[in-house]
Design a protein around this motif. Structure first.
Motif, mmCIF file in Angstrom:
data_model
loop_
_atom_site.group_PDB
_atom_site.id
_atom_site.type_symbol
_atom_site.label_atom_id
_atom_site.label_comp_id
_atom_site.label_asym_id
_atom_site.label_seq_id
_atom_site.Cartn_x
_atom_site.Cartn_y
_atom_site.Cartn_z
ATOM 1 N N LYS A 231 0.826 -1.203 0.000
ATOM 2 C CA LYS A 231 0.000 0.000 0.000
ATOM 3 C C LYS A 231 0.864 1.258 0.000
ATOM 4 O O LYS A 231 0.569 2.229 -0.696
ATOM 5 N N ARG A 235 0.901 3.923 -2.966
ATOM 6 C CA ARG A 235 0.439 5.285 -2.678
ATOM 7 C C ARG A 235 1.447 6.309 -3.170
ATOM 8 O O ARG A 235 1.076 7.324 -3.759
ATOM 9 N N ASP A 387 -3.487 3.628 6.915
ATOM 10 C CA ASP A 387 -3.012 2.478 7.672
ATOM 11 C C ASP A 387 -1.784 2.881 8.449
ATOM 12 O O ASP A 387 -0.773 3.264 7.875
ATOM 13 N N MET A 390 1.780 1.770 7.695
ATOM 14 C CA MET A 390 2.452 2.204 6.493
ATOM 15 C C MET A 390 3.537 3.230 6.768
ATOM 16 O O MET A 390 4.180 3.713 5.860
#
Length: 618
Positions: A231, A235, A387, A390
């Motif tokens: 992720k 991103r 999250d 992350m």
């Protein structure tokens, strides 16, 4: 050899036929057809200062050799750096500057309180020094400490036109030392500035060869799990941003110098065992932040930007372009010590040596892994739908542990203080909050903040003065933070600022545009108006993912770091990514003054404004 020369000629001819700028073509042809002679070579700067009430400086082209590679430089009195100028508080100095270049030039006396017409910024305070002419600077010396001077014309600063200024105080200093040395850090490249700017205009990551790799993805997955790691990578990809983007110009292009010497030629300062040595550290680099330490030695910080501060001990400090720090080290042993200034992106380093005898060296410490940015550096709250796993931060103080001051940045109105000791050794006043990033506030944006000069705006910003900086901390070393700085003497002007001016630091990386409030200087030439005598708060909000060293000419910026009557005075302030930082300014210097980012190519790309201090009745 003949084949190599023919190939070189073909490369040069090809470069010119492809539209290299006239300046770059002149530089290339000059280096190709005029081999350097002893008379045309620039020497490295000397510690022997120029003194007196009248000082002559001559600006000219020279070839400068670094690690057996010669390139064209702009030298002052034939040296890179230029000569050390030593003055005394209270004297009136005359500096006669002769321009032997084939283009206009200028000298700005960085951090000195001078009349506006003597400040040396072409187009703002004077017209520049034409080729073949001499300009006479005259002004009184109103302060003491460690400062520097440099060109404010084009990219001459990037070509070696800078030097140190030492001003001895009128009264004895409040600290003791046996001898002192100037330590000028700088970056040097044989590549012409025009080409470097051209490369960055085409691709902002042109010089970054330290991007994340597949093995790094595997390591992150092992640390936080596959899904959070993927992720995070996706991103960054969606934003078209690079978490390894710490420096526009890296060690791929640059060599890093101490007093004009590369790590291989090793500038050396001598001492006698048992002495206390003062190091006047000046970052004269155009595009480089350094993290400086001397392994096995603690450093006592006694000045910041030429101003006395309450002494405190550190093992390492980050110094941005244009900042200065004076430190005192005690040298009890008959051995050598390495002055190690590693670049913030870890792509290179400058190195010098403290030694009791010439020729002695000490071990060069191992290089550290390069850090990475986080979503928090982008001004994104990870608890706002993201999250938390992350966070790829490498800092010793992850945001979940950071406790921010109540009303951070104001430096006023703190009735209750709770000193907190952080792992880095920094102290700051704190009031606990319950938040992923305590103290973070939604960023307020004006109608122009999304202009052509802005690629992205931070969602949240907060005060980060207690943080030493990304890539520092977590290794047991005491690292300087802005909250460590407190003026040695109380400030004279303690008024509450009458108004606040908020400026957003903005950028468009894909076009390599840098700006304030989304507009580069050519699109927003109107000055920022201050009234003579007023006290105003300037609040800087960094919407970009890069650190910016902001320099205000002519006046001090008092860093609102919670020290009340002892706010430190600085001429250059580093604003971290997604940071909201405030300074108080007493507008006591009438005239037009430059205000800009001191990353030279950021300034050239538009991160510049004029501050006009006028009589409110005018």
């Amino acid at each position: 050899m003949r084949g190599m020369q023919r190939s070189r000629r073909r490369i040069l001819q090809g470069a010119m036929s492809l539209g290299v700028s006239a300046g770059a073509a002149r530089w290339f042809s000059g280096c190709a057809t005029r081999p350097p002679t002893p008379a045309s070579l620039a020497l490295t700067g000397s510690q022997v200062p120029l003194q007196g009430d009248v000082i002559d400086l001559v600006i000219g082209h020279r070839h400068f050799i670094v690690d057996d590679q010669a390139a064209e430089a702009v030298a002052i009195n034939g040296t890179v750096p230029g000569p050390v100028i030593r003055l005394r508080e209270g004297q009136r100095v005359t500096l006669r500057v002769k321009n032997q270049l084939d283009e206009p030039t200028s000298i700005h006396w960085h951090g000195l309180l001078v009349p506006a017409v003597m400040d040396g910024v072409p187009g703002v305070s004077f017209g520049g020094i034409p080729p073949g002419e001499t300009f006479v600077y005259r002004f009184p010396i109103l302060q003491s400490g460690t400062y520097w001077f440099h060109s404010h014309s084009g990219c001459q600063e990037l070509l070696g036109m800078y030097g140190a200024i030492i001003i001895d105080p009128a009264v004895p200093e409040p600290f003791r030392y046996d001898r002192d040395y100037v330590v000028v850090l700088s970056d040097w490249s044989p590549e012409p500035p025009e080409l470097r700017m051209g490369h960055l205009k085409k691709w902002a990551g042109y010089y970054n060869f330290q991007k994340r790799t597949a093995s790094e993805l595997l390591a992150d997955a092992g640390r936080v799990g596959w899904l959070p790691a993927l992720k995070d990578y996706l991103r960054w990809d969606r934003m078209r941003m690079d978490p390894t983007d710490f420096a526009d110009i890296t060690g791929y292009s640059s060599v890093y110098l101490v007093n004009g010497r590369s790590p291989t030629t090793n500038w050396t300062a001598l001492f006698d065992p048992g002495e206390r040595v003062r190091l006047r550290v000046i970052n004269a680099a155009s595009m480089t932040f350094f993290d400086l330490r001397i392994p096995d030695l603690a450093m006592t910080v006694v000045q910041a930007d030429g101003q006395n501060v309450q002494p405190f001990i550190v093992d390492e400090f980050r110094i941005g372009p244009a900042e200065t720090y004076d430190v005192i080290v005690e040298l009890p042993h008959d051995r050598a010590y390495t002055i190690f200034a590693e670049t913030m992106d870890r792509s290179g380093y400058a190195r010098g040596t403290l030694a009791p005898r010439p020729g002695m060296t000490a071990e060069i410490p191992p290089r550290r892994p390069r850090p990475t940015r986080t979503m928090e550096d982008m001004g994104m709250r990870m608890d706002m739908g993201g999250d938390e796993h992350m966070d790829m931060s490498d800092t010793a103080m992850p945001p979940a542990q950071i406790v921010m001051p109540e009303a951070a940045g104001s430096g006023m109105g703190h009735e209750h203080h709770h000193p907190v000791e952080q792992p880095s050794g920094t102290k700051f006043d704190a009031t606990p909050r319950r938040s992923r990033i305590p103290g973070a506030e939604p960023v307020k944006h004006g109608p122009d903040d999304h202009g052509t000069g802005n690629q992205q705006v931070a969602e949240y910003s907060w005060n980060r003065m207690h943080e030493p900086g990304r890539g520092l901390g977590g290794d047991g070393r005491r690292v300087l933070a802005y909250t460590d700085l407190a003026s040695l003497a109380p400030n004279i002007d303690r008024r509450e600022p009458s108004r606040e001016i908020e400026l957003h630091l903005t950028g468009q990386m894909e076009r390599y545009l840098w700006s304030f409030d989304g507009q580069k200087y050519s699109d927003a030439p109107a000055p920022i108006h201050l009234h003579y005598g007023e006290r105003v708060r300037l609040t800087f909000v960094n919407d970009t993912m890069m650190e910016h060293p902001l320099h205000l000419h002519g006046m001090w910026m008092e860093l609102e770091n919670g020290h009340g009557a002892f706010l430190p005075r600085k001429h250059t302030v580093i604003v971290k990514p997604a940071e909201r930082l405030s300074v108080a300014v007493h507008a006591d210097a009438p005239g037009r003054w430059a205000f800009h980012c001191h990353l030279l190519l950021h300034m050239e790309a538009g991160m510049f404004r004029v501050v006009a201090v006028t009589d409110p009745a005018a």
